[in-house]
Design a protein around this motif. Structure first.
Motif, PDB file in Angstrom:
ATOM      1  N   THR A   1     -41.508  27.670  -8.415  1.00  0.00           N
ATOM      2  CA  THR A   1     -42.326  27.889  -7.384  1.00  0.00           C
ATOM      3  C   THR A   1     -42.472  29.301  -7.169  1.00  0.00           C
ATOM      4  OG1 THR A   1     -41.998  25.582  -6.520  1.00  0.00           O
ATOM      5  CG2 THR A   1     -42.942  27.363  -4.961  1.00  0.00           C
ATOM      6  N   ARG A   2     -41.244  29.863  -7.126  1.00  0.00           N
ATOM      7  CA  ARG A   2     -41.404  31.354  -6.753  1.00  0.00           C
ATOM      8  C   ARG A   2     -41.915  32.315  -7.563  1.00  0.00           C
ATOM      9  NH1 ARG A   2     -36.352  32.783  -3.573  1.00  0.00           N
ATOM     10  NH2 ARG A   2     -35.540  30.798  -2.471  1.00  0.00           N
ATOM     11  N   ARG A   3     -41.865  31.791  -8.979  1.00  0.00           N
ATOM     12  CA  ARG A   3     -42.755  32.736  -9.954  1.00  0.00           C
ATOM     13  C   ARG A   3     -44.052  32.193  -9.768  1.00  0.00           C
ATOM     14  NH1 ARG A   3     -41.809  34.914 -15.069  1.00  0.00           N
ATOM     15  NH2 ARG A   3     -39.825  35.381 -14.426  1.00  0.00           N
ATOM     16  N   GLU A   4     -44.620  31.340  -9.371  1.00  0.00           N
ATOM     17  CA  GLU A   4     -46.129  30.783  -9.084  1.00  0.00           C
ATOM     18  C   GLU A   4     -46.561  31.698  -7.964  1.00  0.00           C
ATOM     19  OE1 GLU A   4     -46.430  26.188 -10.559  1.00  0.00           O
ATOM     20  OE2 GLU A   4     -46.580  26.661  -8.414  1.00  0.00           O
ATOM     21  N   LEU A   5     -45.680  31.657  -7.101  1.00  0.00           N
ATOM     22  CA  LEU A   5     -46.110  32.505  -5.867  1.00  0.00           C
ATOM     23  C   LEU A   5     -46.353  33.990  -5.839  1.00  0.00           C
ATOM     24  CD1 LEU A   5     -43.973  30.857  -3.162  1.00  0.00           C
ATOM     25  CD2 LEU A   5     -46.032  30.791  -2.929  1.00  0.00           C
ATOM     26  N   HIS A   6     -45.560  34.467  -6.699  1.00  0.00           N
ATOM     27  CA  HIS A   6     -45.606  35.921  -7.144  1.00  0.00           C
ATOM     28  C   HIS A   6     -46.644  36.087  -8.345  1.00  0.00           C
ATOM     29  CE1 HIS A   6     -42.132  38.778  -5.546  1.00  0.00           C
ATOM     30  NE2 HIS A   6     -41.626  37.555  -5.432  1.00  0.00           N
ATOM     31  N   ALA A   7     -46.779  35.221  -8.978  1.00  0.00           N
ATOM     32  CA  ALA A   7     -48.050  35.429  -9.996  1.00  0.00           C
ATOM     33  C   ALA A   7     -49.613  35.284  -9.459  1.00  0.00           C
ATOM     34  CB  ALA A   7     -47.697  34.450 -11.219  1.00  0.00           C
ATOM     35  N   PHE A   8     -49.544  34.184  -8.733  1.00  0.00           N
ATOM     36  CA  PHE A   8     -50.969  33.750  -8.326  1.00  0.00           C
ATOM     37  C   PHE A   8     -50.865  32.978  -6.753  1.00  0.00           C
ATOM     38  CE2 PHE A   8     -49.667  30.720 -11.418  1.00  0.00           C
ATOM     39  CZ  PHE A   8     -49.737  29.494 -10.883  1.00  0.00           C
ATOM     40  N   GLY A   9     -49.781  33.194  -6.111  1.00  0.00           N
ATOM     41  CA  GLY A   9     -49.902  32.527  -4.709  1.00  0.00           C
ATOM     42  C   GLY A   9     -50.978  32.950  -3.895  1.00  0.00           C
ATOM     43  N   LEU A  10     -51.458  32.032  -3.193  1.00  0.00           N
ATOM     44  CA  LEU A  10     -52.588  32.219  -2.389  1.00  0.00           C
ATOM     45  C   LEU A  10     -52.132  32.247  -0.803  1.00  0.00           C
ATOM     46  CD1 LEU A  10     -55.811  31.957  -2.458  1.00  0.00           C
ATOM     47  CD2 LEU A  10     -55.614  29.535  -2.208  1.00  0.00           C
ATOM     48  N   VAL A  11     -52.619  33.216  -0.189  1.00  0.00           N
ATOM     49  CA  VAL A  11     -52.196  33.565   1.018  1.00  0.00           C
ATOM     50  C   VAL A  11     -53.452  33.008   2.113  1.00  0.00           C
ATOM     51  CG1 VAL A  11     -52.063  35.471   2.849  1.00  0.00           C
ATOM     52  CG2 VAL A  11     -51.349  35.781   0.647  1.00  0.00           C
ATOM     53  N   LEU A  12     -52.767  31.899   3.132  1.00  0.00           N
ATOM     54  CA  LEU A  12     -53.696  31.196   3.715  1.00  0.00           C
ATOM     55  C   LEU A  12     -53.502  31.770   5.129  1.00  0.00           C
ATOM     56  CD1 LEU A  12     -52.837  27.669   2.522  1.00  0.00           C
ATOM     57  CD2 LEU A  12     -54.841  29.069   1.741  1.00  0.00           C
ATOM     58  N   HIS A  13     -52.376  32.379   5.439  1.00  0.00           N
ATOM     59  CA  HIS A  13     -52.344  33.021   6.848  1.00  0.00           C
ATOM     60  C   HIS A  13     -51.133  34.066   6.640  1.00  0.00           C
ATOM     61  CE1 HIS A  13     -51.327  33.460  11.100  1.00  0.00           C
ATOM     62  NE2 HIS A  13     -49.786  33.386  10.760  1.00  0.00           N
ATOM     63  N   GLY A  14     -51.173  35.282   7.141  1.00  0.00           N
ATOM     64  CA  GLY A  14     -50.161  36.359   7.118  1.00  0.00           C
ATOM     65  C   GLY A  14     -50.142  37.003   6.159  1.00  0.00           C
ATOM     66  N   ARG A  15     -48.833  37.542   5.405  1.00  0.00           N
ATOM     67  CA  ARG A  15     -48.579  38.434   4.523  1.00  0.00           C
ATOM     68  C   ARG A  15     -48.545  37.754   3.043  1.00  0.00           C
ATOM     69  NH1 ARG A  15     -51.390  42.626   5.401  1.00  0.00           N
ATOM     70  NH2 ARG A  15     -50.112  43.437   4.076  1.00  0.00           N
ATOM     71  N   PRO A  16     -48.635  38.667   1.966  1.00  0.00           N
ATOM     72  CA  PRO A  16     -48.358  37.693   0.683  1.00  0.00           C
ATOM     73  C   PRO A  16     -47.144  37.584   0.468  1.00  0.00           C
ATOM     74  CG  PRO A  16     -48.835  40.258   0.568  1.00  0.00           C
ATOM     75  CD  PRO A  16     -49.128  39.853   1.966  1.00  0.00           C
TER      76      PRO A  16
END
Length: 250
Positions: free
Chosen positions: A113-128
């Protein structure tokens, strides 16, 4: 991209969270972030980052937020969200308050999950995610994937009754294909791509087609004979395939 119903659910969810918890950011991972999201079929995998851990009262209010969404919006039954605090992100093994399968529990935010968030995580609110979430080393990611295959999926094959269920067939085979790809070249792939990898790995074509129809097509009702046969085919393939992926990872 999400459809309008999913977008409305996310907007309502974020709006409901803000007065309840000290919200910093909301991120999507999984199918929604990776571009393989199917409304009503895919889970909606979210992370809500908080300034500090929830109090007991806030936990109760969070449960009420999710329950209210579930009553009003059927799609909310597929919404899963973890609630880490900014100060709790260093250890991937640490468990965080999480709403999943329509109840509150505690579970980690895994290296995948952490790698997914760094690779293509989608920001729905706030900062990346890159501003708060430590990066996952390649070795750490590979170790987690191998351990998951060894300690969870391989023993699960000793329980044949589970494999008559769609969820076990789908996740077991797709996890294998995604694990094999990441261990080979470090890439994270979608479930659609994993179906093609399964064919390359020699997975039973009828089972792969069955998963594809249920995820992307309009499947008809399955009879018990096929369900039992599908379980047999899946179990016969998965055991040796998992062993091979683990062996070639070393």
């Amino acid at each position: 991209m999400a459809d309008q119903n999913t977008e409305r659910l996310i907007d309502r969810f974020v709006s409901a969270l803000r007065p309840v918890v000290p919200l910093v950011s909301v991120w999507a991972h999984g199918s929604l972030a990776g571009g393989d999201y199917r409304p009503g079929r895919s889970d909606l995998d979210l992370i809500a980052l908080l300034r500090r851990p929830c109090t007991a009262a806030e936990e109760r209010q969070l449960g009420e937020v999710h329950e209210a969404l579930g009553r009003d919006i059927p799609l909310a039954s597929r919404l899963h969200c973890s609630y880490p605090a900014v100060t709790e992100l260093d250890d991937p093994a640490r468990s965080h308050l999480t709403w999943a399968h329509e109840e509150l529990m505690h579970r980690p935010i895994t290296p995948v999950t952490r790698r997914e968030l760094h690779a293509f995580g989608l920001v729905l609110h706030g900062r990346p995610p890159t501003e708060h979430l430590p990066r996952v080393a390649d070795g750490q990611l590979a170790d987690f994937i191998v351990k998951d295959l060894q300690d969870f999926w391989r023993p699960a094959l000793d329980h044949p009754e589970r494999w008559t269920r769609d969820i076990w067939v789908d996740l077991g085979l797709l996890t294998l294909a995604r694990a094999a790809t990441t261990l080979q070249d470090g890439r994270l792939i979608t479930k659609a791509e994993a179906l093609d990898v399964l064919a390359e790995l020699g997975a039973p074509a009828d089972v792969v087609d069955d998963i594809r129809r249920r995820r992307y097509g309009t499947p008809g009702p399955a009879d018990q004979q096929w369900i039992n046969r599908r379980a047999e085919l899946t179990l016969a393939f998965l055991g040796p395939a998992i062993d091979q992926v683990i062996a070639t990872s070393h």
